[in-house]
Enzyme design. Structure first.
Site, mmCIF file in Angstrom:
data_model
loop_
_atom_site.group_PDB
_atom_site.id
_atom_site.type_symbol
_atom_site.label_atom_id
_atom_site.label_comp_id
_atom_site.label_asym_id
_atom_site.label_seq_id
_atom_site.Cartn_x
_atom_site.Cartn_y
_atom_site.Cartn_z
ATOM 1 C CB SER A 179 -11.642 -4.593 7.637
ATOM 2 O OG SER A 179 -12.577 -3.882 7.056
ATOM 3 N NE ARG B 17 -1.910 5.132 8.606
ATOM 4 C CZ ARG B 17 -3.268 4.861 8.482
ATOM 5 N NH1 ARG B 17 -3.544 4.930 7.124
ATOM 6 N NH2 ARG B 17 -4.103 5.213 9.178
ATOM 7 N NE ARG C 285 -3.755 -2.186 2.101
ATOM 8 C CZ ARG C 285 -4.682 -2.928 2.992
ATOM 9 N NH1 ARG C 285 -5.019 -1.938 3.869
ATOM 10 N NH2 ARG C 285 -5.250 -3.829 2.732
ATOM 11 C CD GLU D 198 -9.489 -1.507 9.748
ATOM 12 O OE1 GLU D 198 -9.682 -0.274 9.644
ATOM 13 O OE2 GLU D 198 -9.022 -2.323 8.850
ATOM 14 N NE ARG E 167 -2.635 -1.525 11.414
ATOM 15 C CZ ARG E 167 -3.548 -0.615 10.993
ATOM 16 N NH1 ARG E 167 -4.998 -0.661 11.302
ATOM 17 N NH2 ARG E 167 -3.212 0.384 9.986
#
Length: 425
Positions: A348, A273, A258, A345, A385
């Site tokens: 998801s 992140r 990403r 988070e 994460r």
RNA sequence: GGAGAAUUCGCCUAGUGGCCUAUGGCGCCAGCUUGGAAAGUUGGUUGGGUGCAAGCCCUCGGGGGUUCGAAUCCCCCAUUCUCCGCCA
């Protein structure tokens, strides 16, 4: 892509959804009129084509005298048909462009509004209480010699890292535990390609407003996937899948890439992140009427993983405006991160109803033998994460980290990760 | 990177300009037959679009072209395979 029939029968429902998302309602009217134009142009073209076909058939059986006249008529028709066909194609292009802009119709019950308008469904687990100053995952990573951020930056730049020693093993253990759980629940493991063609990336709905989030290789016209969902959704594209034995469930493992464009300065510390991480993703192809029940099942499997990792977490129902364009509803599970005094988070799960499958042309055969578009759902089962939450929540005063019981079998039975001994590196 | 071959209805396969509205087999579904099954036999079996409907249109890897008419001829592209070269 939304269902064109809904556009004809109940455009108001689509407008209401767009409104809840804070997206354009005008798009719906534009698409509806483009649809009417297309159908008119198509009818005109098909009528002419039928005439042309009929004429062409007569030529073979015609006498020599009639032949010349028929061929002349055919020539004239061929020209007309060509024009009509082009007009129909153009009308379709306009329609496609319009209808592809409309986002999935949100389900009833989804909170309206933006990022902050989520609804907390439940909180689980107990937040740890420390009688010492807790270290954040970066400090722990360094102390335990399990995360090397400095060298990641040296090699690849910011938001890159090395997982080292027990850090590397912990990630693999987490993935394996997730894979075991998924396999027991009937998921088929898939290790997926991480470079995909433009039509697959577009089909999954990621090339819309989030296009600048995606790494692109212009020399090869390929996209690096930010989640294996992309490859998993494309897996059955242009197929009629057999759902007679129940849903098709896949657990896709891949590295995810990403760009994190637009999040400069956000979560710059540590591995929360990052540009590259690993993820195990659940993906279901299922009959549309069963999609909502499946969504609850995916969520339950995610919570099972969080509980095995002994993490306190909450589940939120994401607001309409914060949904991806393909999602009709999304639940996030957020784990407690002690040093941030916040939930972050970790998983998801999205119910994409038939939106994604319609774009990628994935169908199934109903009991009456007819084909229909399937529903697709996806949900995270483990990512890199998670190490942040595991390290921070299970840290002890001396900096060691207790390994959750369920993970130990995947780490050769180890119970604690100890700080590294003093040395030169 | 170079050279060659291939791609047809779930699978195999026929098809070199109009009778292809695509052949045959396997598989599958239904009927007949049977105590039940197998065998045999008869029929069905790619999907999509549009239309109230009858119907019509599209679909032989994808796109374009030639032609009154293309699975068939031409061009471009994709994928697979074989050989050569190069290579973590």
């Amino acid at each position: 892509m939304i269902d064109a029939n809904l556009l004809r029968d109940n455009p108001e429902a689509i407008k209401a959804s767009q409104r809840a998302r804070g997206a354009s309602e005008t798009l719906v009217d534009e698409a509806a009129s483009a649809d009417a134009n297309w159908r008119k142009a198509l009818a005109e073209f098909e009528t002419l084509r039928a005439e042309q076909n009929a004429k062409a058939k007569l030529v073979a059986g015609a006498t020599k005298d009639d032949r010349a006249a028929l061929i002349a008529e055919g020539q004239a028709l061929a020209a007309e048909v060509k024009v009509a066909e082009q007009r129909a194609n153009e009308a379709q292009t306009v329609l496609d462009a319009a209808i592809w802009k409309i986002e999935n119709v949100v389900l009833e019950g989804v909170p309206a509004g933006g990022e902050d308008d989520f609804v907390v469904i439940r909180e689980e687990g107990t937040k740890p209480v420390f009688n010492f100053e807790p270290r954040d995952h970066v400090a722990l990573g360094e102390l335990l010699d399990v995360i090397d951020i400095e060298r990641g930056a040296k090699i690849s730049g910011s938001r890159f890292y090395f997982l080292k020693g027990w850090g590397a093993r912990l990630e693999l253990a987490l993935m394996n535990m997730a894979l075991d759980q998924a396999a027991k629940a009937g998921f088929t493991a898939l290790i997926t390609p991480t470079l995909v063609k433009p039509e697959v990336m577009a089909g999954t709905g990621f090339l819309g407003q989030h296009a600048d989030e995606i790494y692109y290789l212009p020399g090869d016209d390929l996209y690096l996937t930010g989640t294996s969902e992309v490859a998993l959704a494309g897996y059955h594209s242009d197929e009629i899948v057999d759902l007679s034995d129940g849903p098709k469930r896949y657990a896709g493992w891949s590295t995810c890439y990403r760009r994190e464009a637009g999040s400069h300065g956000k979560d710059t510390r540590g591995i929360l992140r990052v540009h590259q991480f690993n993820k195990l993703e659940m993906f279901s192809y299922i009959a549309p009427e069963e999609a909502e029940a499946e969504h609850q099942r995916l969520l339950a499997w995610q919570e099972q993983m969080l509980q095995k990792c002994e993490l306190p977490y909450r589940v939120i129902d994401t607001a309409a405006g914060d949904l991806g364009s393909s999602a009709a509803r999304k639940f996030d599970a957020e784990a407690w991160v002690p040093t941030q005094d916040a939930y972050r988070e970790l998983t998801s799960t999205s119910n994409c109803t038939t939106f994604q499958a319609r774009r990628l042309n994935v169908r199934y055969r109903k009991e009456d033998g007819k084909t229909a578009t399937v529903a697709t759902l996806n949900g995270t089962l483990a990512t890199t994460r998670w190490l942040v939450a595991i390290l921070e929540n299970h840290q002890q005063e001396d900096g060691s980290v207790r390994i959750p019981v369920a993970l130990r079998p995947y780490l050769g039975g180890a119970e604690v990760i100890e700080p590294k001994k003093k040395s030169n590196n």
